[in-house]
Design a protein around this motif. Structure first.
Motif, PDB file in Angstrom:
ATOM      1  N   TYR A   1       0.849  -1.190   0.000  1.00 55.77           N
ATOM      2  CA  TYR A   1       0.000   0.000   0.000  1.00 55.77           C
ATOM      3  C   TYR A   1       0.888   1.244   0.000  1.00 55.77           C
ATOM      4  CZ  TYR A   1      -3.685  -3.225   1.430  1.00 55.77           C
ATOM      5  OH  TYR A   1      -4.568  -4.257   1.482  1.00 55.77           O
ATOM      6  N   ARG A   2       0.404   2.259  -0.667  1.00 52.62           N
ATOM      7  CA  ARG A   2       1.131   3.518  -0.661  1.00 52.62           C
ATOM      8  C   ARG A   2       0.731   4.311   0.576  1.00 52.62           C
ATOM      9  NH1 ARG A   2       2.582   6.791  -6.128  1.00 52.62           N
ATOM     10  NH2 ARG A   2       4.225   8.096  -5.233  1.00 52.62           N
ATOM     11  N   GLY A   3       1.726   4.863   1.284  1.00 51.75           N
ATOM     12  CA  GLY A   3       1.463   5.613   2.511  1.00 51.75           C
ATOM     13  C   GLY A   3       2.012   7.020   2.435  1.00 51.75           C
ATOM     14  N   ASN A   4       2.049   7.704   3.568  1.00 51.23           N
ATOM     15  CA  ASN A   4       2.581   9.061   3.626  1.00 51.23           C
ATOM     16  C   ASN A   4       4.066   9.069   3.259  1.00 51.23           C
ATOM     17  OD1 ASN A   4       0.238  10.576   4.525  1.00 51.23           O
ATOM     18  ND2 ASN A   4       0.442   9.480   6.471  1.00 51.23           N
ATOM     19  N   GLU A   5       4.478  10.043   2.439  1.00 51.10           N
ATOM     20  CA  GLU A   5       5.843  10.082   1.932  1.00 51.10           C
ATOM     21  C   GLU A   5       6.518  11.414   2.266  1.00 51.10           C
ATOM     22  OE1 GLU A   5       4.732   7.269  -1.942  1.00 51.10           O
ATOM     23  OE2 GLU A   5       5.328   9.367  -2.236  1.00 51.10           O
TER      24      GLU A   5
ATOM     25  N   ARG B   1      -6.668  15.192  -4.335  1.00 56.09           N
ATOM     26  CA  ARG B   1      -6.414  16.620  -4.498  1.00 56.09           C
ATOM     27  C   ARG B   1      -4.930  16.843  -4.775  1.00 56.09           C
ATOM     28  NH1 ARG B   1      -6.935  19.319   0.185  1.00 56.09           N
ATOM     29  NH2 ARG B   1      -6.837  17.390   1.404  1.00 56.09           N
ATOM     30  N   LEU B   2      -4.628  17.870  -5.588  1.00 55.68           N
ATOM     31  CA  LEU B   2      -3.251  18.321  -5.776  1.00 55.68           C
ATOM     32  C   LEU B   2      -3.031  19.452  -4.776  1.00 55.68           C
ATOM     33  CD1 LEU B   2      -1.487  18.875  -9.175  1.00 55.68           C
ATOM     34  CD2 LEU B   2      -1.013  20.322  -7.217  1.00 55.68           C
ATOM     35  N   VAL B   3      -2.070  19.264  -3.838  1.00 56.90           N
ATOM     36  CA  VAL B   3      -1.965  20.185  -2.703  1.00 56.90           C
ATOM     37  C   VAL B   3      -0.646  20.937  -2.614  1.00 56.90           C
ATOM     38  CG1 VAL B   3      -3.614  18.880  -1.321  1.00 56.90           C
ATOM     39  CG2 VAL B   3      -1.182  18.275  -1.214  1.00 56.90           C
ATOM     40  N   SER B   4       0.348  20.559  -3.401  1.00 58.11           N
ATOM     41  CA  SER B   4       1.632  21.261  -3.280  1.00 58.11           C
ATOM     42  C   SER B   4       2.484  21.078  -4.518  1.00 58.11           C
ATOM     43  CB  SER B   4       2.409  20.780  -2.048  1.00 58.11           C
ATOM     44  OG  SER B   4       2.638  19.395  -2.122  1.00 58.11           O
ATOM     45  N   VAL B   5       3.349  22.094  -4.763  1.00 59.16           N
ATOM     46  CA  VAL B   5       4.342  22.015  -5.836  1.00 59.16           C
ATOM     47  C   VAL B   5       5.688  22.406  -5.240  1.00 59.16           C
ATOM     48  CG1 VAL B   5       5.083  22.861  -8.083  1.00 59.16           C
ATOM     49  CG2 VAL B   5       2.638  22.600  -7.604  1.00 59.16           C
TER      50      VAL B   5
ATOM     51  N   TYR C   1      10.731  19.104 -10.592  1.00 54.43           N
ATOM     52  CA  TYR C   1       9.687  19.417  -9.616  1.00 54.43           C
ATOM     53  C   TYR C   1       9.219  18.154  -8.917  1.00 54.43           C
ATOM     54  CZ  TYR C   1       9.463  23.752 -12.300  1.00 54.43           C
ATOM     55  OH  TYR C   1       9.783  24.933 -12.935  1.00 54.43           O
ATOM     56  N   ARG C   2       8.586  18.368  -7.751  1.00 56.78           N
ATOM     57  CA  ARG C   2       7.851  17.305  -7.053  1.00 56.78           C
ATOM     58  C   ARG C   2       6.451  17.841  -6.776  1.00 56.78           C
ATOM     59  NH1 ARG C   2       8.963  12.099  -5.672  1.00 56.78           N
ATOM     60  NH2 ARG C   2       9.106  12.313  -3.413  1.00 56.78           N
ATOM     61  N   VAL C   3       5.446  17.065  -7.151  1.00 59.45           N
ATOM     62  CA  VAL C   3       4.050  17.477  -6.999  1.00 59.45           C
ATOM     63  C   VAL C   3       3.418  16.630  -5.904  1.00 59.45           C
ATOM     64  CG1 VAL C   3       1.832  17.777  -8.155  1.00 59.45           C
ATOM     65  CG2 VAL C   3       3.960  18.116  -9.430  1.00 59.45           C
ATOM     66  N   GLY C   4       2.785  17.303  -4.920  1.00 52.08           N
ATOM     67  CA  GLY C   4       2.181  16.599  -3.802  1.00 52.08           C
ATOM     68  C   GLY C   4       0.695  16.354  -4.006  1.00 52.08           C
ATOM     69  N   PHE C   5       0.257  15.135  -3.689  1.00 48.72           N
ATOM     70  CA  PHE C   5      -1.152  14.746  -3.815  1.00 48.72           C
ATOM     71  C   PHE C   5      -1.681  14.265  -2.458  1.00 48.72           C
ATOM     72  CE2 PHE C   5       0.677  14.131  -8.001  1.00 48.72           C
ATOM     73  CZ  PHE C   5      -0.279  14.679  -8.844  1.00 48.72           C
ATOM     74  N   SER C   6      -2.931  14.572  -2.207  1.00 53.55           N
ATOM     75  CA  SER C   6      -3.617  14.042  -1.027  1.00 53.55           C
ATOM     76  C   SER C   6      -4.727  13.123  -1.501  1.00 53.55           C
ATOM     77  CB  SER C   6      -4.206  15.187  -0.191  1.00 53.55           C
ATOM     78  OG  SER C   6      -5.124  14.688   0.768  1.00 53.55           O
ATOM     79  N   LEU C   7      -4.735  11.875  -0.994  1.00 52.06           N
ATOM     80  CA  LEU C   7      -5.801  10.945  -1.333  1.00 52.06           C
ATOM     81  C   LEU C   7      -6.509  10.509  -0.049  1.00 52.06           C
ATOM     82  CD1 LEU C   7      -6.124   8.310  -3.986  1.00 52.06           C
ATOM     83  CD2 LEU C   7      -6.516   7.554  -1.632  1.00 52.06           C
TER      84      LEU C   7
ATOM     85  N   VAL D   1      -0.706  11.401   1.972  1.00 53.72           N
ATOM     86  CA  VAL D   1      -0.060  12.431   1.158  1.00 53.72           C
ATOM     87  C   VAL D   1       1.163  11.793   0.492  1.00 53.72           C
ATOM     88  CG1 VAL D   1       1.155  14.645   1.143  1.00 53.72           C
ATOM     89  CG2 VAL D   1      -0.839  14.337   2.618  1.00 53.72           C
ATOM     90  N   PHE D   2       1.213  11.857  -0.837  1.00 49.92           N
ATOM     91  CA  PHE D   2       2.334  11.254  -1.571  1.00 49.92           C
ATOM     92  C   PHE D   2       2.779  12.200  -2.674  1.00 49.92           C
ATOM     93  CE2 PHE D   2      -1.539  10.062  -3.705  1.00 49.92           C
ATOM     94  CZ  PHE D   2      -1.239  10.054  -5.054  1.00 49.92           C
ATOM     95  N   TYR D   3       3.924  11.877  -3.284  1.00 49.39           N
ATOM     96  CA  TYR D   3       4.552  12.807  -4.235  1.00 49.39           C
ATOM     97  C   TYR D   3       4.932  12.101  -5.531  1.00 49.39           C
ATOM     98  CZ  TYR D   3       4.922  15.692  -0.056  1.00 49.39           C
ATOM     99  OH  TYR D   3       4.614  16.401   1.071  1.00 49.39           O
ATOM    100  N   GLU D   4       4.861  12.876  -6.625  1.00 43.89           N
ATOM    101  CA  GLU D   4       5.302  12.406  -7.939  1.00 43.89           C
ATOM    102  C   GLU D   4       6.277  13.426  -8.519  1.00 43.89           C
ATOM    103  OE1 GLU D   4       4.682   9.561  -9.290  1.00 43.89           O
ATOM    104  OE2 GLU D   4       3.129   8.853  -7.903  1.00 43.89           O
ATOM    105  N   SER D   5       7.287  12.929  -9.261  1.00 44.87           N
ATOM    106  CA  SER D   5       8.333  13.800  -9.813  1.00 44.87           C
ATOM    107  C   SER D   5       8.043  14.191 -11.253  1.00 44.87           C
ATOM    108  CB  SER D   5       9.689  13.097  -9.740  1.00 44.87           C
ATOM    109  OG  SER D   5      10.048  12.829  -8.404  1.00 44.87           O
ATOM    110  N   VAL D   6       8.448  15.397 -11.602  1.00 41.84           N
ATOM    111  CA  VAL D   6       8.425  15.890 -12.986  1.00 41.84           C
ATOM    112  C   VAL D   6       9.832  16.384 -13.272  1.00 41.84           C
ATOM    113  CG1 VAL D   6       7.429  17.522 -14.617  1.00 41.84           C
ATOM    114  CG2 VAL D   6       6.005  16.561 -12.784  1.00 41.84           C
ATOM    115  N   PHE D   7      10.541  15.711 -14.183  1.00 41.96           N
ATOM    116  CA  PHE D   7      11.959  15.990 -14.397  1.00 41.96           C
ATOM    117  C   PHE D   7      12.227  16.692 -15.732  1.00 41.96           C
ATOM    118  CE2 PHE D   7      12.487  12.115 -11.616  1.00 41.96           C
ATOM    119  CZ  PHE D   7      13.023  12.802 -10.529  1.00 41.96           C
ATOM    120  N   GLY D   8      13.250  17.560 -15.715  1.00 39.46           N
ATOM    121  CA  GLY D   8      13.847  18.097 -16.930  1.00 39.46           C
ATOM    122  C   GLY D   8      12.922  18.855 -17.852  1.00 39.46           C
ATOM    123  N   GLU D   9      12.125  19.785 -17.286  1.00 37.47           N
ATOM    124  CA  GLU D   9      11.185  20.536 -18.115  1.00 37.47           C
ATOM    125  C   GLU D   9      11.650  21.978 -18.310  1.00 37.47           C
ATOM    126  OE1 GLU D   9       9.039  19.052 -19.789  1.00 37.47           O
ATOM    127  OE2 GLU D   9       9.411  17.162 -18.782  1.00 37.47           O
ATOM    128  N   TYR D  10      11.036  22.635 -19.319  1.00 35.55           N
ATOM    129  CA  TYR D  10      11.439  23.988 -19.682  1.00 35.55           C
ATOM    130  C   TYR D  10      10.634  25.059 -18.946  1.00 35.55           C
ATOM    131  CZ  TYR D  10      14.014  21.746 -23.454  1.00 35.55           C
ATOM    132  OH  TYR D  10      14.899  20.967 -24.160  1.00 35.55           O
TER     133      TYR D  10
END
Length: 414
Positions: A149-153, A182-186, A202-208, A248-257
């Motif tokens: 299971y995915r938990g708090n990160e 919800r998308l809660v942080s950048v 970037y790292r984007v924070g989500f709340s589920l 609350v978990f996070y996803e990465s966005v790499f190498g953008e303009y």
């Protein structure tokens, strides 16, 4: 499911073969029974005729039909001739019993060996299916249940990078059947400006929040950010969450303009539990994280040659590199339609040579898809002549309105 059924069937076969083998081994007659059988056989061999002579009057008695002498009525149970006929030769009986025993044992051994051969095959098959089930369970567990299971990160999930909060939006992406995402942080990488390389992480924070009693699986694809899309997804989520959880978990966005994340486009998403799909959405949806909008990328607006244009789409291409000689592709969506883009095989000098892996790429209305490594992987592509003609066909699918679908046909990259 099919593997489980196969295991049950094979197990039934194994049990049946074991029972058969035990029956064969146990069904060999005892020495007493062999002797009894042999005596009957010997007696039958000695009786050549059912007729005897009466000891009292000399009359003929048919022992098959008559229990007394038909002439004088005497019983013939003690008749000397009859006793002589039924007298059993002990040596003959012993030999017959021995032969019968050896024959039965030989037959039982042969049948037992045949049963064991089938039993070995069934056991090997059972172990093979069981091994497949174990491998399948491991693959499913590792691929679909990271840590189960995915938990708090923690936003800073490694030792070589550090992220700083730059925005705290509170945008609801999904609110369906007791599940809210919800998308809660950048967060921005603190090294984004350090090297002046114009590529930002970037790292984007989500709340589920899962109010359901059962675990749920979330599948989500983010196909656009700040007016741009690309050949793969910016964010891809396929994770399992506990029942009655708040994570609350996070996803990465790499190498953008882009220098911030102000707008995202979700291409598709789905919620499911162990029983069935809860909800599935395949159409694109745009979410604004900032009221000020985003700063459009304009540095590459005039780069490349226009190789295709109609009322909906403009495609620009620029050949790059000296060795592998790949292409930059810009696919501009001039319409109000959201498209899914797919590419055909590459054609080099009128011969199909390679596959360009642009597959189900999202292109929202008004966005530009930039692929900076459009190339083939074959040797024919890498060693093509300088003046070789490379062609590609691109198809555009509107999931909401199929009448807007179209294809470019083969166009030359240059």
């Amino acid at each position: 499911m099919l593997l489980s059924i196969a295991m049950v069937i094979i197990l039934i076969v194994i049990i049946s073969l074991i029972i058969r083998y035990l029956y064969v081994q146990a069904h060999i007659l005892s020495s007493k029974e062999f002797r009894k059988t042999a005596e009957k056989k010997a007696v039958k061999m000695r009786i050549k005729s059912p007729q005897i002579t009466c000891d009292y009057c000399g009359g003929i008695i048919n022992t098959d039909k008559e229990s007394r002498c038909p002439n004088c009525g005497a019983l013939y149970g003690e008749d000397k001739e009859l006793k002589h006929r039924f007298k059993v030769d002990e040596k003959a009986v012993e030999k017959m019993a021995k032969d019968a025993a050896e024959n039965a044992i030989s037959k039982a051994h042969k049948e037992g060996q045949e049963t064991l051969k089938h039993l070995r095959v069934a056991i090997i098959a059972f172990l093979g299916v069981f091994a497949l089930m174990v491998v399948y369970s491991i693959i499913v567990d590792h691929s679909t249940r990271p840590g189960k299971y995915r938990g708090n990160e923690d936003v800073n999930n490694n030792s070589y990078s550090e992220y700083t909060l730059i925005d705290s939006p509170d945008v609801t992406l999904i609110d369906q059947d007791g599940v809210t995402l919800r998308l809660v942080s950048v967060y921005a990488d603190t090294d984004n400006e350090k090297y002046n390389d114009k590529l930002y992480n970037y790292r984007v924070g989500f709340s589920l929040v899962n109010k359901r009693n059962k675990p749920v699986r979330l599948y989500l694809k983010c196909v656009g950010i700040n007016g741009r899309s690309r050949s793969d997804e910016y964010i891809y989520i396929y994770s399992l969450f506990k029942g009655n959880s708040n994570v609350v978990f996070y996803e990465s966005v790499f190498g953008e303009y882009f220098k911030s994340i102000d707008e995202i486009v979700i291409g598709e998403w789905a919620l499911s539990d162990d029983d069935d799909d809860i909800c599935v959405k395949n159409s694109m949806e745009t979410f604004k994280l900032s009221d000020d909008g985003y700063t459009a990328i304009t540095d590459d607006n005039d780069m490349g040659n226009v190789i295709f244009e109609n009322d909906d789409i403009r495609i620009r291409c620029l050949e790059q590199g000296d060795d592998t000689r790949w292409y930059d592709l810009w696919i501009e969506n001039l319409s109000d339609n959201d498209y899914i883009v797919n590419a055909s095989d590459m054609v080099i000098d009128d011969v199909v040579r390679d596959t360009y892996t642009l597959y189900d790429a999202g292109l929202p209305a008004g966005y530009t898809l930039h692929d900076d490594s459009a190339k083939g992987l074959s040797e024919e592509f890498k060693t093509r002549a300088k003046d070789a003609k490379v062609e590609l066909s691109l198809s555009f699918t509107d999931r909401d309105e199929p009448k807007n679908d179209f294809s470019t046909g083969y166009i030359t990259l240059k």
